[in-house]
Scaffold this motif. Structure first.
Motif, PDB file in Angstrom:
ATOM      1  N   LYS A 103       0.835  -1.207   0.000  1.00 41.60           N
ATOM      2  CA  LYS A 103       0.000   0.000   0.000  1.00 41.60           C
ATOM      3  C   LYS A 103       0.865   1.251   0.000  1.00 41.60           C
ATOM      4  CE  LYS A 103      -3.037   1.880   3.476  1.00 41.60           C
ATOM      5  NZ  LYS A 103      -3.953   1.475   4.563  1.00 41.60           N
ATOM      6  N   SER A 104       1.917   1.241   0.810  1.00 43.08           N
ATOM      7  CA  SER A 104       2.837   2.381   0.865  1.00 43.08           C
ATOM      8  C   SER A 104       3.480   2.608  -0.503  1.00 43.08           C
ATOM      9  CB  SER A 104       3.907   2.127   1.935  1.00 43.08           C
ATOM     10  OG  SER A 104       4.897   3.120   1.886  1.00 43.08           O
ATOM     11  N   ALA A 105       3.928   1.523  -1.146  1.00 45.55           N
ATOM     12  CA  ALA A 105       4.585   1.655  -2.453  1.00 45.55           C
ATOM     13  C   ALA A 105       3.647   2.315  -3.455  1.00 45.55           C
ATOM     14  CB  ALA A 105       5.004   0.273  -2.957  1.00 45.55           C
ATOM     15  N   PRO A 155       1.210  -1.342  24.968  1.00 46.47           N
ATOM     16  CA  PRO A 155       2.477  -0.841  25.496  1.00 46.47           C
ATOM     17  C   PRO A 155       2.244   0.044  26.723  1.00 46.47           C
ATOM     18  CG  PRO A 155       2.097  -0.075  23.233  1.00 46.47           C
ATOM     19  CD  PRO A 155       0.916  -0.887  23.619  1.00 46.47           C
ATOM     20  N   GLU A 156       3.239   0.068  27.635  1.00 44.38           N
ATOM     21  CA  GLU A 156       3.167   0.894  28.861  1.00 44.38           C
ATOM     22  C   GLU A 156       2.773   2.320  28.515  1.00 44.38           C
ATOM     23  OE1 GLU A 156       3.749  -0.020  32.076  1.00 44.38           O
ATOM     24  OE2 GLU A 156       4.000  -2.126  31.463  1.00 44.38           O
ATOM     25  N   LYS A 157       3.565   2.889  27.558  1.00 45.68           N
ATOM     26  CA  LYS A 157       3.308   4.285  27.181  1.00 45.68           C
ATOM     27  C   LYS A 157       2.430   4.251  25.926  1.00 45.68           C
ATOM     28  CE  LYS A 157       5.915   8.553  26.222  1.00 45.68           C
ATOM     29  NZ  LYS A 157       5.654   8.711  24.784  1.00 45.68           N
ATOM     30  N   ALA A 158       1.194   4.756  26.057  1.00 43.41           N
ATOM     31  CA  ALA A 158       0.263   4.678  24.929  1.00 43.41           C
ATOM     32  C   ALA A 158       0.820   5.446  23.735  1.00 43.41           C
ATOM     33  CB  ALA A 158      -1.084   5.253  25.337  1.00 43.41           C
ATOM     34  N   PRO A 159       0.852   4.809  22.557  1.00 47.75           N
ATOM     35  CA  PRO A 159       1.337   5.508  21.360  1.00 47.75           C
ATOM     36  C   PRO A 159       0.325   6.585  20.938  1.00 47.75           C
ATOM     37  CG  PRO A 159       0.491   3.336  20.783  1.00 47.75           C
ATOM     38  CD  PRO A 159       0.384   3.450  22.267  1.00 47.75           C
ATOM     39  N   LYS A 160       0.812   7.549  20.152  1.00 44.02           N
ATOM     40  CA  LYS A 160      -0.097   8.572  19.633  1.00 44.02           C
ATOM     41  C   LYS A 160      -0.714   8.071  18.331  1.00 44.02           C
ATOM     42  CE  LYS A 160       2.695  12.036  19.205  1.00 44.02           C
ATOM     43  NZ  LYS A 160       3.186  13.340  18.845  1.00 44.02           N
ATOM     44  N   ILE A 161      -1.982   8.394  18.125  1.00 44.91           N
ATOM     45  CA  ILE A 161      -2.668   7.938  16.909  1.00 44.91           C
ATOM     46  C   ILE A 161      -1.912   8.404  15.664  1.00 44.91           C
ATOM     47  CG2 ILE A 161      -4.789   8.104  15.549  1.00 44.91           C
ATOM     48  CD1 ILE A 161      -6.304   8.573  18.149  1.00 44.91           C
ATOM     49  N   GLU A 162      -1.474   9.674  15.674  1.00 48.22           N
ATOM     50  CA  GLU A 162      -0.855  10.229  14.462  1.00 48.22           C
ATOM     51  C   GLU A 162       0.543   9.655  14.208  1.00 48.22           C
ATOM     52  OE1 GLU A 162      -2.259  11.822  16.953  1.00 48.22           O
ATOM     53  OE2 GLU A 162      -1.141  13.596  17.598  1.00 48.22           O
ATOM     54  N   ASP A 163       1.078   8.908  15.191  1.00 45.79           N
ATOM     55  CA  ASP A 163       2.372   8.261  14.969  1.00 45.79           C
ATOM     56  C   ASP A 163       2.253   6.887  14.301  1.00 45.79           C
ATOM     57  OD1 ASP A 163       3.933  10.331  15.801  1.00 45.79           O
ATOM     58  OD2 ASP A 163       4.221   9.588  17.847  1.00 45.79           O
ATOM     59  N   LEU A 164       1.024   6.420  14.040  1.00 40.71           N
ATOM     60  CA  LEU A 164       0.888   5.184  13.263  1.00 40.71           C
ATOM     61  C   LEU A 164       1.677   5.392  11.973  1.00 40.71           C
ATOM     62  CD1 LEU A 164      -0.645   2.384  13.049  1.00 40.71           C
ATOM     63  CD2 LEU A 164      -2.195   3.587  11.504  1.00 40.71           C
ATOM     64  N   ASN A 165       2.504   4.427  11.628  1.00 34.73           N
ATOM     65  CA  ASN A 165       3.457   4.628  10.526  1.00 34.73           C
ATOM     66  C   ASN A 165       2.771   4.579   9.158  1.00 34.73           C
ATOM     67  OD1 ASN A 165       6.130   5.193   9.831  1.00 34.73           O
ATOM     68  ND2 ASN A 165       6.497   3.046   9.262  1.00 34.73           N
ATOM     69  N   TYR A 166       1.845   5.531   8.958  1.00 32.26           N
ATOM     70  CA  TYR A 166       1.015   5.555   7.763  1.00 32.26           C
ATOM     71  C   TYR A 166       1.739   6.293   6.640  1.00 32.26           C
ATOM     72  CZ  TYR A 166      -3.625   4.630   5.930  1.00 32.26           C
ATOM     73  OH  TYR A 166      -4.676   4.097   5.225  1.00 32.26           O
ATOM     74  N   PRO A 167       1.472   5.947   5.375  1.00 32.63           N
ATOM     75  CA  PRO A 167       2.147   6.644   4.272  1.00 32.63           C
ATOM     76  C   PRO A 167       1.612   8.054   4.001  1.00 32.63           C
ATOM     77  CG  PRO A 167       1.311   4.482   3.600  1.00 32.63           C
ATOM     78  CD  PRO A 167       0.693   4.803   4.913  1.00 32.63           C
ATOM     79  N   SER A 168       0.664   8.525   4.792  1.00 37.01           N
ATOM     80  CA  SER A 168       0.250   9.928   4.718  1.00 37.01           C
ATOM     81  C   SER A 168       0.231  10.447   6.157  1.00 37.01           C
ATOM     82  CB  SER A 168      -1.130  10.057   4.083  1.00 37.01           C
ATOM     83  OG  SER A 168      -2.081   9.326   4.826  1.00 37.01           O
TER      84      SER A 168
END
Ligand SMILES: *[C@@H]1O[C@H](CO)[C@@H](O)[C@H](O)[C@H]1NC(C)=O
Ligand SMILES: *[C@@H]1O[C@H](CO)[C@@H](O)[C@H](O)[C@H]1NC(C)=O
Ligand SMILES: *[C@@H]1O[C@H](CO)[C@@H](O)[C@H](O)[C@H]1NC(C)=O
Ligand SMILES: *[C@@H]1O[C@H](CO)[C@@H](O)[C@H](O)[C@H]1NC(C)=O
Ligand SMILES: *[C@@H]1O[C@H](CO)[C@@H](O)[C@H](O)[C@H]1NC(C)=O
Ligand SMILES: *[C@@H]1O[C@H](CO)[C@@H](O)[C@H](O)[C@H]1NC(C)=O
Length: 572
Positions: free
Chosen positions: A405-407, A484-497
Motif C-alpha cells: 500500500k505504501s509503495a 504498550p506501557e506508554k500509549a502511542p499517539k494515533i498520528e504516529d501510526l506509521n502511515y504513508p500519509s
C-alpha cells in the motif's frame, strides 16, 4: 475467461446464512448459488483478474483487448449479496463468513467492492474492518471501495488503516455524443446502441413541460417512471434532469412514453460528471452548465428542435484523470488523523465482463444481453488497485500488505495529463480528501525506494491508542493483547500519509519510519509547505545501505494562523 489464457482456476462460493437469519426466505434457487444474477461481481472480478480478451466492447464502443489488472491470477468469488431488503443486500455475518473462507482458502488479495456507504462505523462495529484485520495480519492485502456518497465532505467509508481505500476518477477515454440545436453543439456522453437518423431535426421538450395527468411537475422534471404524458413527448427529444432515479431508468420512462430520444442534464450537485451509459434509446448525458444553456433555449424558443449525433469512442482526452463527483470524500469521520481515501483509480465508464442474467441497464424491461458492459463507481476503481496489488505481490512476495500500500501511495501522482492538480467534477482543484495520495501509477509502484511498513502489532497499538478495551482488543488479536506501557499517539501510526488535526500555535510533531526496499541510496527531504504551516523534517538527509534497513525521522508542524485548527491546508 477466454481462449488466449493459460489455464485459469476459477473458484466460487456463496454465504447466505446471515441473510437467512433476518427471517428472510433463502430457499429459492437464486439464493443457493454463487452465480452472479446481477453483474456487479462479474464486472469487479474481471477487472481485478480477468484474462485478456480481444474484441471486447459495449455495442462496439471501447472496442479493444480487455484485461484484468492481474490477468494471470487465479480468481475466486465469494458471494455475499442478494436481493436488497430495506436497502441492504449484503449482511455482515455473511461478509465475515466470506472473509473467514477466503483466508482459509489462502487467497493473496481480497477485493472488496462493498461498504456501509456514507455511514461511519467504528472498527469493532464493522464486519469489513474486522474481517480485513484478520486477513491483513495473515499477509493478505484487502482493497476496498471508498463509497459513492460524494462529493459531500466526510462521506467516506472503509476507514480502517489496515484496508486500502480507493476513490474513483476518470480515465482518458470518452464516448462523446453531441446534441445540436440552434447552431449550438454540446458534448455529452453515451453508449446508446441506437441513434437518430442523420442530421434531421426533432422537436425538443423539457420533461417538466410534459407531466402526465395527475403527476407532479417535479417528478416529470427528473423523468420518474410513468411521469410523462405520451401526448406531449411522442416523437420528441425529451430533456430530463439527473437525480433520484437511475440514469438509464429515465431513458426507459421517455421510451415508454413514446419519446424519440433523451438528453440527460446534470443537476448542480453532479456538475461536469457525465457518464456513458448503454441507454435503451438514443440518448446523451450533458454537464450542468450545458444543461442550463439547453433549458434556456427550450424556454425561449417557440418550437425548439435539434438532433443527437451517434456516440463515438475517443482516446487520450484531457484533462484526465479528474475525480468522479460520486466518489466519497474525507476527512475521515472516525479518525481524522488517518487520511482516507488512500488513493484513486479509474472508476468512470469502466468496461469489464458482465453477467448474461441481466441487461446492461439492469432494467427488467431491457432484454439485451452483453458479454461486456460499462459501469461506474468506487466498486470499479477498487478492483483496478486489487489487480495491481496482485502484480506487486508476484514481484515482491516478501512485501507486507502495508508495504504494498505504501509503495502505491508514495508513487501515486496528484497531477493530471495537462500537468495540473487533479480536478474535481466541476473542474476545480480536488485535493487529498478526494484522491488521497493521488492517482495510482502502476509502473512506478514497482520501485518506491522506501516504504512505510506496518505489522499487526502496530495496528493493535493503534487500537490501544484509541483506548479500545481488553475485550475488543482480544477479538481483533484472537487472544489477549497487552498494550504498550506508554500509549502511542494515533498520528504516529506509521502511515504513508500524515494528517495533523487541530494544529495550534503550540505546534505538532509526528514520527515516521521508512524501510529501504531499493538499492543503497541517500535521500533528502523536500517539503511542499501547506499554506500557513511551516514544516521541518529531521534528519533531512538519510542514507540507506542494504535492503530492509529502517530509519526514523520526525516532522514538525508550526503555525501562527489560529484558523488552521478549523480548516485543512495540504502539502507534500
Ligand atoms: C472490434 O475490433 C475488431 C478488430 O478491429 C473487429 O474485428 C471487430 O469487428 C470489432 N467489434 C465491434 C463490435 O465493432
Ligand atoms: C425491514 O423493514 C421493515 C419495516 O421497518 C421491518 O419490519 C423488517 O423487519 C425489516 N427487515 C429486515 C430484514 O431488516
Ligand atoms: C438562436 O441562435 C441565434 C443566433 O445565435 C440567437 O440570436 C437566438 O436568440 C437563438 N434562439 C433562441 C431561442 O435561443
Ligand atoms: C469542486 O470544488 C469546488 C471548489 O472547492 C466546489 O465549489 C465544487 O462544489 C466542487 N465540485 C464537486 C463536484 O465536487
Ligand atoms: C468494551 O468496549 C465495547 C465497545 O465499546 C463495549 O461494548 C464493551 O461493553 C466493553 N467491555 C468492557 C468489559 O468494558
Ligand atoms: C479538534 O477540535 C474539535 C473542536 O474543538 C474537537 O471536537 C475534536 O475532538 C478535536 N479533534 C481532535 C482529533 O483532537
Amino acid at each position: 475467461f477466454g481462449a488466449h489464457a493459460c489455464r485459469k482456476l476459477i473458484g466460487a462460493r456463496y454465504f447466505n446464512k446471515g441473510y437467512g437469519s433476518e427471517g428472510l426466505d433463502t430457499k429459492a434457487p437464486e439464493f443457493n448459488t454463487p452465480r452472479d444474477n446481477e453483474g456487479h461481481g462479474t464486472h469487479t472480478l474481471s477487472t481485478a483478474g480477468g484474462s485478456a480478451v480481444p474484441g471486447a466492447s459495449v455495442f462496439g464502443f471501447g472496442n479493444g483487448t480487455a484485461s484484468g489488472g492481474s490477468p494471470r491470477a487465479h480468481v475466486a468469488a465469494y458471494r455475499v449479496c442478494y436481493k436488497p431488503v430495506n436497502g441492504s443486500s449484503c449482511f455482515e455475518a455473511d461478509i465475515l463468513a466470506a472473509f473467514d473462507a477466503a483466508i482459509h482458502d489462502g487467497v493473496h488479495v481480497l477485493s472488496v467492492s462493498l461498504g456501509n456507504d456514507g455511514e461511519p462505523y467504528d472498527y469493532f462495529d464493522d464486519a469489513i474492518s474486522i474481517g480485513s484485520f484478520h486477513a491483513v495480519r495473515r499477509g493478505i492485502s484487502v482493497v476496498c471501495s471508498a463509497g459513492n456518497s460524494g462529493p459531500k465532505p466526510s462521506s467516506i467509508s472503509n476507514l480502517a488503516p489496515w484496508v486500502f481505500t480507493v476513490g474513483a476518477s476518470t480515465m482518458d477515454r470518452e464516448f462523446p455524443s453531441y446534441v445540436v440545436f440552434n447552431g449550438t453543439k454540446i458534448k455529452g456522453q453515451s453508449m446508446s446502441e441506437t441513434s437518430l437518423k442523420g442530421k434531421e431535426s426533432y422537436p425538443m421538450i423539457d420533461s417538466a413541460e410534459a407531466a402526465a395527468p395527475g403527476r407532479a411537475v417535479d417528478d416529470a422534471k427528473i423523468c420518474l417512471q410513468g411521469s410523462l404524458d405520451p401526448e406531449k413527448v411522442k416523437g420528441k427529444i425529451v430533456v430530463c434532469l439527473r437525480g433520484t432515479s437511475a440514469r438509464v431508468a429515465k431513458g426507459l420512462t421517455v421510451l415508454q412514453a413514446g419519446g424519440a430520444a433523451m438528453v440527460l442534464a446534470n443537476d448542480a450537485a453532479s456538475g461536469n460528471e457525465i457518464i456513458a451509459d448503454a441507454h435503451l434509446l438514443p440518448a446523451t448525458h450533458i454537464r450542468h452548465s450545458d444543461g442550463l444553456t439547453l433549458y434556456n433555449y427550450l424556454k425561449s424558443a417557440k418550437s425548439p428542435e435539434g438532433y443527437l449525433e451517434k456516440p463515438e469512442t475517443i482516446l487520450e482526452t484531457k484533462p484526465a484523470p479528474y475525480m468522479a463527483a460520486f466518489s466519497s470524500q474525507g476527512p475521515n469521520p472516525v479518525n481524522p488523523e488517518i487520511l482516507k481515501p488512500d488513493i484513486t483509480a479509474p472508476g468512470v465508464s469502466v468496461i469489464a465482463a458482465f453477467t448474461r442474467a441481466m441487461a446492461p441497464t439492469e432494467l427488467a424491461f431491457d432484454e439485451r444481453r452483453v458479454a461486456f458492459t460499462s459501469m461506474s463507481g468506487t466498486s470499479m476503481s477498487c478492483p483496478h488497485v486489487s489487480g495491481l496489488v496482485g502484480l506487486l505481490k508476484a514481484l515482491h512476495p516478501d512485501w507486507s500488505p502495508s508495504a504494498i500500500k505504501s509503495a502505491m501511495m508514495t508513487t501515486a501522482i496528484d497531477v493530471d495529463n495537462k500537468g495540473e492538480s487533479i480536478l474535481n467534477a466541476s473542474l476545480a482543484p480536488a485535493g487529498p480528501f478526494a484522491y488521497g495520495a493521488g492517482h495510482v501509477w502502476p509502473s512506478r509502484s514497482m520501485n518506491p525506494g522506501l516504504v512505510y511498513d506496518l505489522g499487526p502489532d502496530h495496528y493493535l497499538d493503534f487500537l490501544c491508542a484509541l483506548k479500545y478495551n481488553a475485550t475488543v482488543l482480544s477479538m481483533f488479536n484472537g487472544e489477549p493483547y497487552k498494550c504498550p506501557e506508554k500509549a502511542p499517539k494515533i498520528e504516529d501510526l506509521n502511515y504513508p500519509s500524515i494528517t495533523v488535526v487541530n494544529l495550534t500555535a503550540s505546534g505538532a510533531m509526528v514520527k515516521r519510519t521508512v524501510k529501504n526496499v531499493g538499492s543503497p541510496c541517500k535521500y533528502k527531504a523536500m517539503v511542499r509547505q501547506p499554506a500557513g504551516v511551516h514544516v521541518t523534517v529531521s534528519p533531512d538527509v538519510m542514507e540507506f545501505g542494504k535492503k530492509g534497513e529502517e530509519k526514523t525521522f520526525e516532522v514538525k508542524f508550526e503555525t501562527k494562523n489560529a484558523k488552521l485548527a478549523k480548516n485543512y491546508a495540504f502539502g507534500a
